[in-house]
Motif scaffolding. Structure first.
Motif, PDB file in Angstrom:
ATOM      1  N   LYS A   1       0.831  -1.209   0.000  1.00 38.40           N
ATOM      2  CA  LYS A   1       0.000   0.000   0.000  1.00 38.40           C
ATOM      3  C   LYS A   1       0.864   1.257   0.000  1.00 38.40           C
ATOM      4  CE  LYS A   1      -4.020  -2.159   1.963  1.00 38.40           C
ATOM      5  NZ  LYS A   1      -4.718  -2.530   3.179  1.00 38.40           N
TER       6      LYS A   1
ATOM      7  N   ILE B   1      -3.604  -4.950  -4.900  1.00 40.72           N
ATOM      8  CA  ILE B   1      -4.841  -5.555  -4.417  1.00 40.72           C
ATOM      9  C   ILE B   1      -4.501  -6.549  -3.320  1.00 40.72           C
ATOM     10  CG2 ILE B   1      -6.969  -6.759  -5.029  1.00 40.72           C
ATOM     11  CD1 ILE B   1      -6.451  -5.995  -7.946  1.00 40.72           C
ATOM     12  N   ARG B   2      -5.158  -6.360  -2.205  1.00 40.53           N
ATOM     13  CA  ARG B   2      -4.911  -7.233  -1.059  1.00 40.53           C
ATOM     14  C   ARG B   2      -6.095  -8.183  -0.895  1.00 40.53           C
ATOM     15  NH1 ARG B   2      -2.941 -10.091   3.163  1.00 40.53           N
ATOM     16  NH2 ARG B   2      -4.038  -9.787   5.101  1.00 40.53           N
ATOM     17  N   ASN B   3      -5.808  -9.466  -1.016  1.00 41.65           N
ATOM     18  CA  ASN B   3      -6.832 -10.463  -0.713  1.00 41.65           C
ATOM     19  C   ASN B   3      -6.576 -10.961   0.695  1.00 41.65           C
ATOM     20  OD1 ASN B   3      -8.168 -10.382  -3.100  1.00 41.65           O
ATOM     21  ND2 ASN B   3      -7.229 -12.201  -3.964  1.00 41.65           N
ATOM     22  N   SER B   4      -7.529 -10.753   1.567  1.00 43.22           N
ATOM     23  CA  SER B   4      -7.272 -11.145   2.954  1.00 43.22           C
ATOM     24  C   SER B   4      -7.285 -12.663   3.114  1.00 43.22           C
ATOM     25  CB  SER B   4      -8.286 -10.496   3.883  1.00 43.22           C
ATOM     26  OG  SER B   4      -9.569 -10.713   3.383  1.00 43.22           O
ATOM     27  N   VAL B   5      -7.964 -13.336   2.192  1.00 44.23           N
ATOM     28  CA  VAL B   5      -8.010 -14.803   2.244  1.00 44.23           C
ATOM     29  C   VAL B   5      -7.174 -15.347   1.089  1.00 44.23           C
ATOM     30  CG1 VAL B   5      -9.542 -16.796   2.265  1.00 44.23           C
ATOM     31  CG2 VAL B   5     -10.383 -14.589   3.049  1.00 44.23           C
ATOM     32  N   ARG B   6      -6.324 -16.305   1.396  1.00 47.61           N
ATOM     33  CA  ARG B   6      -5.463 -16.870   0.357  1.00 47.61           C
ATOM     34  C   ARG B   6      -6.284 -17.709  -0.612  1.00 47.61           C
ATOM     35  NH1 ARG B   6      -1.873 -21.840   0.976  1.00 47.61           N
ATOM     36  NH2 ARG B   6      -0.763 -21.872  -1.006  1.00 47.61           N
ATOM     37  N   GLY B   7      -6.044 -17.495  -1.910  1.00 48.32           N
ATOM     38  CA  GLY B   7      -6.796 -18.249  -2.911  1.00 48.32           C
ATOM     39  C   GLY B   7      -5.890 -19.085  -3.797  1.00 48.32           C
TER      40      GLY B   7
ATOM     41  N   ALA C   1      -2.908 -19.061  -8.829  1.00 51.13           N
ATOM     42  CA  ALA C   1      -3.716 -18.867 -10.033  1.00 51.13           C
ATOM     43  C   ALA C   1      -4.770 -17.795  -9.812  1.00 51.13           C
ATOM     44  CB  ALA C   1      -4.388 -20.178 -10.433  1.00 51.13           C
ATOM     45  N   SER C   2      -5.420 -17.842  -8.662  1.00 54.27           N
ATOM     46  CA  SER C   2      -6.481 -16.862  -8.410  1.00 54.27           C
ATOM     47  C   SER C   2      -5.889 -15.467  -8.296  1.00 54.27           C
ATOM     48  CB  SER C   2      -7.262 -17.230  -7.155  1.00 54.27           C
ATOM     49  OG  SER C   2      -6.510 -16.961  -6.002  1.00 54.27           O
ATOM     50  N   ALA C   3      -4.729 -15.370  -7.670  1.00 56.90           N
ATOM     51  CA  ALA C   3      -4.088 -14.055  -7.534  1.00 56.90           C
ATOM     52  C   ALA C   3      -3.697 -13.510  -8.906  1.00 56.90           C
ATOM     53  CB  ALA C   3      -2.873 -14.156  -6.628  1.00 56.90           C
TER      54      ALA C   3
ATOM     55  N   LEU D   1      -6.801 -12.439 -10.735  1.00 54.83           N
ATOM     56  CA  LEU D   1      -7.338 -11.171 -10.240  1.00 54.83           C
ATOM     57  C   LEU D   1      -6.556 -10.010 -10.858  1.00 54.83           C
ATOM     58  CD1 LEU D   1      -9.241  -9.596  -8.419  1.00 54.83           C
ATOM     59  CD2 LEU D   1      -7.694  -9.976  -6.521  1.00 54.83           C
TER      60      LEU D   1
ATOM     61  N   LYS E   1      -8.974 -25.732  -0.208  1.00 55.36           N
ATOM     62  CA  LYS E   1     -10.342 -25.527  -0.720  1.00 55.36           C
ATOM     63  C   LYS E   1     -10.374 -25.610  -2.250  1.00 55.36           C
ATOM     64  CE  LYS E   1      -9.652 -20.539  -0.604  1.00 55.36           C
ATOM     65  NZ  LYS E   1      -9.851 -19.288   0.084  1.00 55.36           N
TER      66      LYS E   1
END
Lengths: 477, 435
Positions: free
Chosen positions: B116, B128-134, B137-139, B142, B425
């Motif tokens: 930031k 972009i901050r994803n608080s939950v790890r995905g 690939a998802s990152a 995004l 998941k």
């Protein structure tokens, strides 16, 4: 004096008299000159609206003249309620003029206490307001000076008897004055709340907005980000929505998202600015000042602690004995002597005249609207202005003549061994120069400078002669 | 004890035919494929480069004229400590028309604060901050979703780049409009750190880099490193980004190939990375890489071998070569060992030494003869020379064993779905639908 509460009031054209106290009845249409009120012991405001009453009370309480701001004020209540801060500025309410006997004990008590306090001779505006506040508190037996939330206050909080002296735009100075008072030990603070003020104009009427960190626009939209586990597609929720139903369908694999935590999750939120198209996750919170329209970054805002205050023993003594100056005030303005020194020297001059039949004069220069003037400037500027004024006076009188401050509005001079007429010419010229100096510095301000010069009379005491020369400026003296 | 005279006498006594019988594995597979064919292809590549000089100049002129916006995306978890170095390295780039998008995939360190701050100070265009790890690939997806450029360059935060790396990786797109993706040349930054890193540096420098030049020239280049790869944005939109990993680098390359685009390797577009510095860490990394060969080549993209509408001969060969030289050869090596144990058990110690000798010789041969084809040196020429004999054990035994374990684990137990590299998941879902 014993009070007879059962005696009937006597009614005059604009006044009512009860038990030796004359109450001026101020009506809506009255175009009253405040100086006329000096003849009365209390005022009853008969207003038809809270606003009008507020205006009238404020005019009385903001006056720097002790005779006015300490006068007991009552309100003849109509079908309206007064804001709490106005209630704090008055001494009570009655519902009919006939009830005046009910407030007489209050008037009596206030007058008794008013007689105990010392006339305000503070040097600086800050000291003057501290003195004013202390004397008012003492006069009303108030021990607390509490902050009250107030929608029309420039800082969001009002300390009625102190804040009344300021226009909303200048109200932040109240906090400065309270800080000085606390530092001087006359008030003791206790935390009440915290507020933030505009970095430009120091007012507290701020509109907080979540803005785009790039262009500062508040025109934006927020969307949840969705992560579809099966195919790894990630995008704003709008990518998954359709126009037919409420289902969420993955644009990549067309599967329907059914269960959060099982099929998908929402790892973040993204905002999009409609003005510049920038996408971001953290808004930049900005505070737009409603008063001056400056758009503050929240980090720029001036954070101020709001406290409630209790008058200390020292404060009580200051109310009785007078609070003349703060440590911030000028101890010795070059070219002046202290008032006590002036008094002593005047005493010697009176003796000299008695013996030599000389012709010396005592003069006073008074800035009538000094309150208005000083409220626009800080103490530093005030100090520098006073220095300039003294320098100007000093240039136009002889080096053997003395200058002193009676208070921050009035300068006393001695003009020894010159005829009164010459002295008058000199003092008039000095006043013109001071007026010019003030106008140069404050071109938007109408400066009202008066002067008075009197020949020293060896038959009168020094103190009396000082009172005579200033009495036109201070009618209650 | 091993007797050198006895060994020389043995070699002299064995005739050419018997030598071939004993060292058939080396001759047929190793030497022929990795020395002879590589060398021939490298010469052919150099010749083509010579004739393509004008084409390259035209491409450069066109690129400079067009000055396309390049979207650099950096997905990752706990990469904050590398971000400042990365943005500094990018600010040095000769090509400056780029936007930088960093996606923090559920970091639990200071990454959000660092990212930031860098974004606020204009070093990153979008953080972009994803608080939950995905998962990676998802990152990456995004980041891809918000790219605006004509080309998308995928970087790893812990890498640094040559000043002209971005420019050079974009250039191949202007050489041929069929190019859908370009792989950068990854070299080892910490090659002096330990023996493991030195051996990997030789592997990257010699085998991987040269191998990619060759496969790219042959049109069968099959893996764009996640550390440094460039993609056409319209192609990425067609294939809808990355699918879940591990092994997503190879997967996306296949996906690009399958929709008819070429993949090129840009050897002069160099990225430096830090490789695992212990055998334990390296084994973990290679197990993951090797499992993905089974998962993606054998399982997910097995349709490449089927004569469907989208059948492509080059894709077929690309896969065939990949599977042959990774899986089949691996199995064949065990066949070779058994063959030797059963048929030449009395000579086994000579065979072992001779193999080491042959492989070492071939390593030196490659190292020296391929030298002129390397566009950029990783280390001083002499630095790697003493380590080359060790490569026999590194390649021939260590990596082969790791690969075997990985293949067994993945083929029989689908172990990649349990890999912590990916959140459970997503792995569960992938396993559920068999991708």
């Amino acid at each position: 004096m014993s009070k007879d509460l059962t005696s009937k009031p006597l009614f005059g054209e604009n006044f009512v008299e009860h038990d030796g106290y004359r109450y001026y009845i101020m009506k809506d249409h009255d175009m009253v000159n405040l100086s006329e009120l000096i003849a009365y012991d209390a005022i009853i405001i008969e207003g038809t609206s809270a606003k009008l009453i507020e205006e009238r009370v404020s005019n009385i309480r903001k006056n720097l003249n002790q005779a006015f701001f300490l006068i007991p004020v009552f309100v003849l209540k109509g079908n309206f309620s007064l804001p709490i801060y106005v209630e704090e500025l008055i001494d009570g309410s009655i519902f009919s003029i006939d009830q005046v006997n009910l407030v007489t004990p209050i008037v009596h008590k206030i007058h008794l206490r008013n007689n105990e306090v010392t006339i305000n001779t503070a040097l600086s505006y800050e000291a003057q307001l501290i003195s004013k506040t202390l004397t008012y508190m003492y006069s009303r037996e108030l021990n607390q000076l509490n902050a009250q939330l107030h929608p029309n206050s420039g800082i969001g909080f009002t300390f009625p008897i102190l804040s009344v002296n300021f226009e909303p735009k200048e109200e932040f100075r109240v906090l400065e004055i309270l800080e000085i008072a606390e530092k001087e030990g006359v008030l003791i603070s206790e935390f009440h709340d915290r507020t933030h003020l505009c970095s430009q104009c120091h007012t507290g009427f701020l509109a907080y907005r979540e803005c785009c960190p790039k262009c500062g626009s508040a025109n934006s939209e927020s969307q949840d980000i969705i992560h579809h586990f099966v195919c790894g597609f990630v995008g704003p929720i709008s990518d998954f929505q359709n126009e037919i139903d409420d289902q969420l369908n993955c644009p990549k694999c067309t599967r329907t998202l059914r269960h959060i935590g099982v099929d998908y999750d929402k790892p973040s939120v993204l905002h999009e600015c409609f003005n510049c198209g920038h996408k971001f996750q953290d808004f930049n919170v900005r505070a737009k000042c409603v008063t001056c329209t400056f758009d503050n970054d929240v980090q720029q805002l001036i954070g101020r602690e709001i406290s409630n205050y209790t008058m200390s023993k020292k404060g009580e003594m200051a109310a009785i004995n007078g609070f003349t100056s703060t440590s911030k005030d000028i101890e010795d303005i070059i070219g002046t002597v202290k008032l006590d020194t002036y008094r002593t020297m005047l005493k010697y001059e009176i003796e000299r005249i008695r013996q030599t039949d000389g012709k010396s004069n005592i003069c006073a220069i008074h800035i009538a609207n000094s309150g208005q003037l000083y409220s626009k400037i800080g103490s530093d500027m005030q100090k520098s202005l006073l220095k300039d004024m003294v320098e100007l006076v000093r240039r136009n009188i002889r080096s053997s003549d003395m200058i002193t401050f009676y208070d921050s509005s009035t300068i006393l001079l001695s003009m020894n061994d010159i005829p009164l007429k010459v002295g008058q010419n000199i003092i008039s010229e000095i006043c013109a120069l001071i007026e010019k100096l003030l106008k140069t510095n404050f071109n938007d301000l109408e400066v009202d400078i008066n002067y008075n010069i009197k020949r020293i009379n060896f038959k009168l005491s020094n103190e009396l002669q000082i009172q005579q020369v200033i009495k036109d400026f201070y009618p209650d003296v | 004890m091993f007797d050198l005279d006895e060994f020389i006498a043995y070699i002299q006594a064995v005739g050419a035919a018997k030598l071939f019988r004993i060292f058939w594995f080396f001759v047929v597979f190793e030497f022929f494929r990795y020395v002879f064919i590589d060398f021939v292809v490298l010469i052919s590549w150099r010749v083509k480069q010579y004739y393509d000089k004008d084409k390259l100049n035209d491409a450069r002129a066109q690129m400079e004229f067009e000055n396309p916006l390049v979207s650099i995306i950096v997905p990752g978890k706990n990469e904050g400590k590398h971000l400042f170095k990365l943005v500094k390295s990018l600010r040095e780039q000769t090509y400056q028309n780029f936007e930088l998008i960093v996606v923090d995939d559920g970091s639990d360190d200071d990454t959000p604060t660092i990212g930031k701050t860098l974004e606020k100070n204009g070093f990153i265009d979008l953080f972009i901050r994803n608080s939950v790890r995905g998962g990676k690939a998802s990152a990456a997806n995004l980041a891809l979703r918000f790219t605006k450029g004509k080309f998308v360059v995928h970087l790893d935060a812990d890498c640094s780049y040559d000043r002209d790396a971005i420019e050079k990786i974009i250039l191949p797109f202007y050489m041929d409009e069929k190019v859908g993706a370009v792989g950068g040349n990854v070299m080892v930054r910490n090659y002096r750190e330990s023996l493991v890193t030195t051996l990997q540096a030789i592997e990257y420098y010699d085998t991987i880099s040269i191998g990619r030049i060759v496969s790219s020239h042959l049109g069968i280049y099959r893996i764009i490193s996640g550390a440094f790869g460039a993609f056409r944005k319209d192609v990425m939109d067609k294939i809808e980004g990355w699918d879940i990993g591990p092994g997503l680098d190879g997967d996306i390359t296949v996906k690009v190939r399958k929709i008819g685009y070429d993949i090129k390797f840009a050897p002069d577009s160099v990225c430096l990375t830090s490789v695992p510095n212990t055998f334990k860490k390296l084994s973990r990394q290679r197990l993951r890489w090797d499992k993905s060969i089974i998962r993606f080549r054998v399982r997910k993209h097995s349709d490449v071998f089927k004569p469907t509408q989208n059948f492509s001969l080059l894709n077929f060969f690309s896969f065939l070569e990949n599977i042959t030289y990774n899986i089949i050869l691996n199995i064949k090596w065990y066949v070779y060992v058994i063959d030797m144990l059963f048929n030449f058990v009395s000579q086994i110690k000579f065979i072992f030494v001779a193999n080491i000798f042959l492989y070492t010789a071939s390593n030196y041969l490659k190292y020296i003869f391929f030298y002129p084809f390397r566009p950029r040196q990783n280390a001083p020429f002499a630095y790697f020379l003493p380590y080359l004999p060790l490569m026999v054990f590194y390649f021939g035994y260590y990596l082969r064993i790791v690969r075997t374990i990985a293949y067994i684990k993945e083929y029989f137990f689908k172990a990649s779905y349990k890999d912590p590299w990916n959140p459970i998941k997503t792995s569960n879902k992938a396993k559920e639908i068999g991708i």
